[in-house]
Design an enzyme around this catalytic site. Structure first.
Site, PDB file in Angstrom:
ATOM      1  N   THR A   1     -14.301  24.171  73.894  1.00  0.00           N
ATOM      2  CA  THR A   1     -14.514  25.355  73.069  1.00  0.00           C
ATOM      3  C   THR A   1     -16.000  25.465  72.827  1.00  0.00           C
ATOM      4  OG1 THR A   1     -12.395  25.124  71.909  1.00  0.00           O
ATOM      5  CG2 THR A   1     -14.126  26.240  70.696  1.00  0.00           C
TER       6      THR A   1
ATOM      7  N   ARG B   1       0.556  30.162  72.527  1.00  0.00           N
ATOM      8  CA  ARG B   1       0.003  29.226  71.546  1.00  0.00           C
ATOM      9  C   ARG B   1      -1.356  29.715  71.027  1.00  0.00           C
ATOM     10  NH1 ARG B   1      -4.969  25.856  71.554  1.00  0.00           N
ATOM     11  NH2 ARG B   1      -4.544  24.012  70.309  1.00  0.00           N
TER      12      ARG B   1
ATOM     13  N   GLY C   1      -4.619  28.350  68.928  1.00  0.00           N
ATOM     14  CA  GLY C   1      -5.263  27.147  68.411  1.00  0.00           C
ATOM     15  C   GLY C   1      -5.927  27.437  67.083  1.00  0.00           C
ATOM     16  N   ASP C   2      -6.890  26.590  66.736  1.00  0.00           N
ATOM     17  CA  ASP C   2      -7.626  26.789  65.491  1.00  0.00           C
ATOM     18  C   ASP C   2      -8.723  27.847  65.619  1.00  0.00           C
ATOM     19  OD1 ASP C   2      -8.906  25.065  67.286  1.00  0.00           O
ATOM     20  OD2 ASP C   2     -10.080  24.114  65.712  1.00  0.00           O
TER      21      ASP C   2
ATOM     22  N   GLY D   1     -12.068  20.624  69.542  1.00  0.00           N
ATOM     23  CA  GLY D   1     -11.138  19.493  69.568  1.00  0.00           C
ATOM     24  C   GLY D   1      -9.723  19.966  69.283  1.00  0.00           C
TER      25      GLY D   1
ATOM     26  N   GLY E   1      -6.949  21.578  68.024  1.00  0.00           N
ATOM     27  CA  GLY E   1      -6.810  22.646  67.049  1.00  0.00           C
ATOM     28  C   GLY E   1      -5.663  22.448  66.088  1.00  0.00           C
TER      29      GLY E   1
HETATM   30  N1  ASP Z   1      -9.931  23.729  69.356  1.00  0.00           N
HETATM   31  C1  ASP Z   1      -9.485  24.320  70.582  1.00  0.00           C
HETATM   32  C2  ASP Z   1      -8.030  24.593  70.463  1.00  0.00           C
HETATM   33  O1  ASP Z   1      -7.309  23.783  69.929  1.00  0.00           O
HETATM   34  C3  ASP Z   1      -9.690  23.511  71.781  1.00  0.00           C
HETATM   35  C4  ASP Z   1     -10.958  22.753  71.857  1.00  0.00           C
HETATM   36  O2  ASP Z   1     -11.813  22.881  71.035  1.00  0.00           O
HETATM   37  O3  ASP Z   1     -11.140  21.979  72.762  1.00  0.00           O
HETATM   38  O4  ASP Z   1      -7.611  25.605  70.964  1.00  0.00           O
END
Ligand code: ASP
Length: 355
Positions: free
Chosen positions: A203, A231, A233-234, A255, A257
């Protein structure tokens, strides 16, 4: 938390902070440095300041230069993340982002503009390479904060965004390899023998403060690779993937999410700063909250998460930090000392991570 781990945290975090911040003497040598702000014993910090995930190294420089030339903080950091969104080699975001289970690239993004207290977000957006700009369009042109799926795509087209196939040959091949390994008993033949494809995260988050102390934040992503279609994510969740309060600071994440959503982590970091914690301590305290909120199946036998999560933080006064569950992560920063990657503070040493 035991006393010994507290000591360890304090020591490792202090070492990173010492490396990251200019001393008074260093800062006073900087000629023409914009808006240096004295913070007593903590040394001097400079505004503007832009922080991002490590893949934002090119972007923080672009954003910093634009902010220094008078651009709005949100416009500048979106220009910064657009570099990665449009880079087909960055498989974590925008064009060339890794697809979902069905081989479809679905993008998430959100942003906040501190001075005007506005937010925008899009989720599961297909065929548009710059979801950060679509999130800003939601903020600028609607009475809403978030649009998702096919209707977000339709909105983007109405706003003049061009559609394109976001799956590159490289990411299509990776998806085929992943699919071939998914289930030894399915009908797909082994693709090849030597590529170990895992669930992948990636991300870009970027946050900035300008010389006047105005703040903005943005996060954009293709999300977790091979995710279940639909889906979120965060990244598109205001308060999780990024958060900005113009009276306090801004924070964002990369990371896992799912771990972030449950703790509203970016909001929590800003709230800890509002309570007086330094950016680094606010992020580390929030990571402890993440660990405490992790379900058993995702913890190893020592109670440590089997995933990683990173935060990038900037305070209104120009202090900044990056923090990660595990040692070894870096983050990008640009202030009057130029663009660079610094080490994240962390909770756990990498060698302690379960295999
Ligand atoms: N945070 C992102 C998600 O969960 C993925 C990532 O940051 O690697 O979609």
């Amino acid at each position: 938390m035991s006393t010994s781990r507290r000591d360890f945290l304090a020591t490792s975090a202090a070492a990173v902070a010492a490396a990251a911040l200019p001393t008074d003497a260093q800062a006073s040598r900087l000629e023409g440095a914009p808006a240096l702000i004295g913070l007593g014993e903590s040394g001097l910090r400079a505004r503007p300041c832009v922080v991002a995930s490590a893949n934002g190294l090119r972007g923080v420089e672009v954003a910093y230069n634009q902010i220094s030339a008078g651009a709005d903080t949100l416009d500048a950091i979106i220009a910064g993340v657009n570099i990665q969104e449009l880079d087909p080699e960055d498989t974590s975001v925008g064009l060339g982002g890794l697809p979902n289970r069905d081989g479809v690239v679905q993008l998430d993004a959100s942003c906040m503009h501190g001075p005007t207290k506005r937010a925008g977000a899009v989720g599961c957006l297909e065929d548009i390479a710059t979801p950060s700009l679509v999130a800003k369009a939601v903020m600028d042109y609607t009475d809403h904060v978030m649009l998702v799926g096919q209707d977000a795509r339709r909105f983007a087209i109405e706003m003049g965004f061009q559609t394109q196939n976001l799956l590159t040959e490289k990411t299509r091949q990776e998806w085929l390899r992943w699919r071939a390994r998914l289930n030894p008993n399915d009908s797909f033949l082994d693709y090849d023998g030597n590529v170990d494809i895992k669930f992948t995260t990636g991300t870009i988050n970027m946050n900035a403060v300008n010389a006047a102390g105005d703040l903005s934040s943005v996060t954009t992503t293709s999300g977790m690779a091979w995710k279940v279609p639909g889906r979120l994510g965060d990244s598109p969740i205001v308060g999780a993937g990024q958060y900005c309060d113009n009276t306090v600071g801004a924070a964002g994440s990369t990371g896992r999410g799912e771990a972030n959503i449950k703790t509203c982590a970016s909001y929590q970091i800003v709230e800890f700063m509002r309570g007086g914690l330094a950016p680094r301590d606010a992020a580390l305290r929030t990571l402890e909250r993440v660990v405490a909120m992790t379900e058993r199946r995702l913890l190893d036998d020592r109670g440590r998460p089997k995933f990683d999560l990173q935060f990038y933080v900037v305070h209104k006064d120009g202090r900044y930090a990056g923090a990660s569950l595990y040692e070894g992560a870096g983050f990008a920063v640009c202030d009057e000392r130029g663009p660079r990657v610094e080490h994240c503070a962390f909770l756990y040493r990498r060698t302690e991570r379960p295999r």
